[in-house]
Design a protein around this motif. Structure first.
Motif, PDB file in Angstrom:
ATOM      1  N   LYS A   1      18.454  41.833  27.720  1.00 26.63           N
ATOM      2  CA  LYS A   1      19.194  40.616  28.240  1.00 26.63           C
ATOM      3  C   LYS A   1      20.156  40.918  29.456  1.00 26.63           C
ATOM      4  N   CYS A   2      20.258  39.982  30.126  1.00 24.37           N
ATOM      5  CA  CYS A   2      21.320  39.981  31.442  1.00 24.37           C
ATOM      6  C   CYS A   2      22.733  39.806  30.887  1.00 24.37           C
ATOM      7  N   VAL A   3      23.714  40.613  31.645  1.00 30.63           N
ATOM      8  CA  VAL A   3      24.955  40.335  31.487  1.00 30.63           C
ATOM      9  C   VAL A   3      25.669  40.508  33.056  1.00 30.63           C
ATOM     10  N   PRO A   4      25.998  39.094  33.407  1.00 28.41           N
ATOM     11  CA  PRO A   4      26.653  39.281  34.704  1.00 28.41           C
ATOM     12  C   PRO A   4      27.941  39.987  34.623  1.00 28.41           C
ATOM     13  N   VAL A   5      28.262  40.620  35.759  1.00 30.73           N
ATOM     14  CA  VAL A   5      29.501  41.322  36.090  1.00 30.73           C
ATOM     15  C   VAL A   5      30.125  41.079  37.260  1.00 30.73           C
ATOM     16  N   ASP A   6      31.222  40.654  37.493  1.00 30.57           N
ATOM     17  CA  ASP A   6      32.232  40.389  38.545  1.00 30.57           C
ATOM     18  C   ASP A   6      33.340  41.357  38.909  1.00 30.57           C
ATOM     19  N   PHE A   7      33.454  41.650  40.357  1.00 30.77           N
ATOM     20  CA  PHE A   7      34.533  42.575  40.407  1.00 30.77           C
ATOM     21  C   PHE A   7      35.643  41.914  41.041  1.00 30.77           C
ATOM     22  N   LYS A   8      36.932  42.016  40.713  1.00 25.57           N
ATOM     23  CA  LYS A   8      38.366  41.302  40.961  1.00 25.57           C
ATOM     24  C   LYS A   8      39.152  42.600  41.493  1.00 25.57           C
ATOM     25  N   THR A   9      40.136  42.423  42.636  1.00 22.50           N
ATOM     26  CA  THR A   9      40.875  43.187  42.919  1.00 22.50           C
ATOM     27  C   THR A   9      42.025  42.694  43.180  1.00 22.50           C
ATOM     28  N   SER A  10      43.112  42.968  42.553  1.00 20.94           N
ATOM     29  CA  SER A  10      44.376  42.657  42.592  1.00 20.94           C
ATOM     30  C   SER A  10      45.213  43.352  43.763  1.00 20.94           C
ATOM     31  N   TYR A  11      46.107  42.450  44.184  1.00 22.43           N
ATOM     32  CA  TYR A  11      46.800  42.949  45.514  1.00 22.43           C
ATOM     33  C   TYR A  11      48.032  43.632  45.120  1.00 22.43           C
ATOM     34  N   GLY A  12      48.804  43.648  43.775  1.00 19.13           N
ATOM     35  CA  GLY A  12      49.547  44.336  43.335  1.00 19.13           C
ATOM     36  C   GLY A  12      49.369  44.951  41.951  1.00 19.13           C
ATOM     37  N   PRO A  13      50.438  45.561  41.441  1.00 15.02           N
ATOM     38  CA  PRO A  13      50.297  46.090  40.127  1.00 15.02           C
ATOM     39  C   PRO A  13      49.890  44.973  39.176  1.00 15.02           C
ATOM     40  N   LYS A  14      49.331  45.206  38.094  1.00 13.39           N
ATOM     41  CA  LYS A  14      48.670  44.197  37.166  1.00 13.39           C
ATOM     42  C   LYS A  14      49.794  43.467  36.224  1.00 13.39           C
ATOM     43  N   ASP A  15      50.788  44.288  36.071  1.00 18.40           N
ATOM     44  CA  ASP A  15      52.017  43.713  35.290  1.00 18.40           C
ATOM     45  C   ASP A  15      52.598  42.601  36.033  1.00 18.40           C
ATOM     46  N   ARG A  16      52.330  42.644  37.448  1.00 23.00           N
ATOM     47  CA  ARG A  16      53.154  41.520  38.132  1.00 23.00           C
ATOM     48  C   ARG A  16      52.299  40.559  38.836  1.00 23.00           C
ATOM     49  N   ASP A  17      51.160  40.706  38.240  1.00 23.45           N
ATOM     50  CA  ASP A  17      50.290  39.415  39.016  1.00 23.45           C
ATOM     51  C   ASP A  17      49.962  38.503  38.142  1.00 23.45           C
ATOM     52  N   LYS A  18      50.760  37.611  37.993  1.00 22.96           N
ATOM     53  CA  LYS A  18      50.523  36.471  37.185  1.00 22.96           C
ATOM     54  C   LYS A  18      49.438  35.611  37.765  1.00 22.96           C
ATOM     55  N   ARG A  19      48.923  35.440  38.929  1.00 23.64           N
ATOM     56  CA  ARG A  19      47.899  34.750  39.466  1.00 23.64           C
ATOM     57  C   ARG A  19      46.727  35.384  38.713  1.00 23.64           C
ATOM     58  N   TYR A  20      46.635  36.723  38.507  1.00 30.22           N
ATOM     59  CA  TYR A  20      45.635  37.268  37.868  1.00 30.22           C
ATOM     60  C   TYR A  20      45.449  36.689  36.492  1.00 30.22           C
ATOM     61  N   GLU A  21      46.372  36.506  35.826  1.00 24.17           N
ATOM     62  CA  GLU A  21      46.511  36.048  34.375  1.00 24.17           C
ATOM     63  C   GLU A  21      45.760  34.684  34.245  1.00 24.17           C
ATOM     64  N   ASP A  22      46.291  34.046  35.164  1.00 27.42           N
ATOM     65  CA  ASP A  22      45.915  32.413  35.451  1.00 27.42           C
ATOM     66  C   ASP A  22      44.404  32.207  35.582  1.00 27.42           C
ATOM     67  N   ASP A  23      44.056  33.187  36.506  1.00 23.87           N
ATOM     68  CA  ASP A  23      42.585  33.035  37.084  1.00 23.87           C
ATOM     69  C   ASP A  23      41.734  33.501  35.849  1.00 23.87           C
ATOM     70  N   ILE A  24      42.179  34.493  35.030  1.00 22.27           N
ATOM     71  CA  ILE A  24      41.068  34.984  34.076  1.00 22.27           C
ATOM     72  C   ILE A  24      40.988  33.782  32.961  1.00 22.27           C
ATOM     73  N   GLU A  25      41.831  33.044  32.858  1.00 20.10           N
ATOM     74  CA  GLU A  25      41.945  31.807  31.590  1.00 20.10           C
ATOM     75  C   GLU A  25      40.626  30.879  32.027  1.00 20.10           C
ATOM     76  N   TYR A  26      40.383  30.472  33.381  1.00 14.63           N
ATOM     77  CA  TYR A  26      39.501  29.436  33.702  1.00 14.63           C
ATOM     78  C   TYR A  26      38.471  30.205  34.989  1.00 14.63           C
ATOM     79  N   GLY A  27      39.207  30.319  35.875  1.00 19.26           N
ATOM     80  CA  GLY A  27      38.327  30.695  37.090  1.00 19.26           C
ATOM     81  C   GLY A  27      37.237  31.636  36.993  1.00 19.26           C
ATOM     82  N   TYR A  28      37.784  32.889  36.309  1.00 15.44           N
ATOM     83  CA  TYR A  28      36.779  33.801  36.377  1.00 15.44           C
ATOM     84  C   TYR A  28      35.635  33.774  35.368  1.00 15.44           C
TER      85      TYR A  28
END
Length: 149
Positions: free
Chosen positions: A39-66
């Motif tokens: 079975k296929c498992v799609p994988v996507d790479f993402k890179t934050s511009y800053g420390p993950k604990d300060r990256d609110k945009r990452y948390e928001d993107d996880i919920e829907y966009g990614y």
């Protein structure tokens, strides 16, 4: 997928035409894992511009966009006659430390996300329908219409 190099190429890889929508959906995978049972498992790479604990945009993107991105890849794989798992993987890289010599140290979180193939199709269908429709009358509150002749 027989030719993984093609699956990564946006112009060649995962392409599906739907005549009923008069639309094409395509994309290129960052990575594709194949389970022991094929079975296929799609994988996507993402890179934050800053420390993950300060990256609110990452948390928001996880919920829907990614998640929708992984779901679209799973939808395309299924349409191209490949069996998929019920999840995809997001590999999120973030800077952890900068060494004195300038080398960066990155951390990685691996996020297992359920894929929602039906949601991916509905989003595509709604988008294709919207693109073929005319704009509703402007009531003066449309940012798109402001300043247009």
């Amino acid at each position: 997928v027989d030719d993984f190099a093609n699956a990564q190429n946006y112009n060649v890889g995962l392409i599906y035409d739907d005549a009923s929508l008069d639309s094409r959906l395509n994309g290129g995978l960052d990575e594709l894992f194949i389970t022991k049972d094929g079975k296929c498992v799609p994988v996507d790479f993402k890179t934050s511009y800053g420390p993950k604990d300060r990256d609110k945009r990452y948390e928001d993107d996880i919920e829907y966009g990614y998640q929708i991105q992984l779901s679209i890849y799973a939808f395309l794989l299924q349409k191209l006659k490949h069996e998929t798992e019920s999840y995809g993987l997001l590999l999120h890289y973030y800077p952890k430390n900068i060494q004195e010599n300038g080398d960066f140290e990155f951390g990685v979180d691996i996020v297992k996300m359920p894929v929602k193939v039906k949601d991916a199709y509905n989003l595509w269908k709604d988008g294709a329908t919207l693109l073929k429709s005319s704009c509703p009358p402007d009531k003066g509150d449309c940012d798109w219409c402001k300043g247009r002749p």
